[in-house]
Motif scaffolding. Sequence first.
Motif: not given
Length: 528
Positions: A17-41
């Motif tokens: 996920v590229c972009g650490g505003g509200i949409y990036g934060a929600w996306t990374a959080y949801d994906a990590a909770l689903r068990g995905l291996k996630v990178a957010l910058i």
Amino acid sequence: MKRDFAALHHQPFDLFVCGGGIYGAWTAYDAALRGLKVALIEQNDWASATSSASSKLIHGGLRYLETYDFKLVGKSLKERTLLLHNAPHRIWPLRFGVPVYAQQRLNRLQLKLGLTLYDFLAHDPEPHMQHRYFNPEQFTAHFPALTEVALKGGFTYADAQTDDARLVLELTAGALAAGARCVNYCQLVRLLETDGKADGAIIRDQLTQAEQAIRAKQIVFTTGQWLATESPSRDWCRLAKGVHLLMPAVLNDEALLLTAKSDGRVFFMIPWYGLTLLGTTDTDFKGDVDQIGADDSDIDYLLAAANGYLKTPWTKADIIGRFAGVRVFKQPVKTTSASSPSTVSRDWELKTAANGAHYAVGGKITSSRQDAACIVDTVCAQLGIAQPCATQNKRFPWAPQDTFPAWFAAMQDRAAQLGIDGESARWLLRRHGTQADGIFRRIETDPDLAQRIVPALPFIVADLVHCAAQEMIVHLDDLLRRRLPLLILTQLTQDQLQRIALRVAAPLQWTDTRLHQEIERCAPWIAH
């Protein structure tokens, strides 16, 4: 929260996920909770652009009823109700007043119908979330700063408020706790492709200038205004600038929704950290997205709009702080250059480019959780993973698990015993939720940390020290603009800034040279 660029070596990732505003934060959080291996910058600090330049509201958007955008209003109101339940420390109810004056654009009957529809779309049975009508005397008692000339009465209705930058920070912390790798001041240099499909990127550590390749099965851009600077996303975006001013306190604990007499546009006056947040403008933006500010025309517009209602008018000398941001709207299929940004839908869309990269376009803070769930649904479908949304019924990372009123009362009592004044304690609990325990422990060790940083504002020294030590601070303005919004709530003197910087230099391991550089970085906000 610790910054760790080396953590991005652990790859490949399922989702980048590229972009650490509200949409990036929600996306990374949801994906990590689903068990995905996630990178957010994020190339700057978390929420450093539009996500810290909003009206600080979680709302359905009453004014969108005028454009018959019932779907968006209903969606946003549903999210408002859910967020109030899942994050009672982070999102709290806020009532708005809507005065009824003679000769105004919308009369009492029209407002009554609109508010009735608003309540119906919210499906919230709580009495305190329903609208009410007041006669002129009653309405003036709620809002004594408003002129009583030609006032016929007024309504109040319910929405909600937040601190937008801290909302993003908490979700990013949640993503980290769920296993995501999240790094601020990390820039995307270029995408990598294999057989025409995006499957990685070259990224750069902004602190060391070190570059590395990162591999990911799916890539999502949640970069907001920067979408308009790159291909192919620039063709999907329309930008509008919004400006807010921080003004002296004229409200109690309720806000105002008003219409500018010059053009009929809606604007707000909102109580925020003991001051009044006035905004927002809504004008097309075609300039440099890295250089956004409040122009004289923006300021004149907001002051004139407010002074159309205030008994005692404001002048430019009353301005305490200001900030500006750029919102991204979906570019309508059919549009004219004369159409106002106010008439463009705030709804959101996920676009997918020919190389498979996804782009989040448009949207609002209020509905960002639901939109991010759609992003992760799409990613999971591409990966062949059947995992449902994990954020729908989950309490926020820093939300107390106990009954909120009981927790809040107990924590306020504890704060009082530690010598924290009541107003500072209330904001401290809203800002930090269960993380306030650690702040209280600091005060138990050093009681002087219970004092306010600046006498007029409800922030204590222990809050400052905690943020510096625990919340991925890189620069002084990260701390003083987004972790604690001191730079827009007061005009710090050079001496005050120097004392604050010295206080946090040790936990941030700043040399004397670095300390001087960080103070200079905050110079545009300093009183002269």
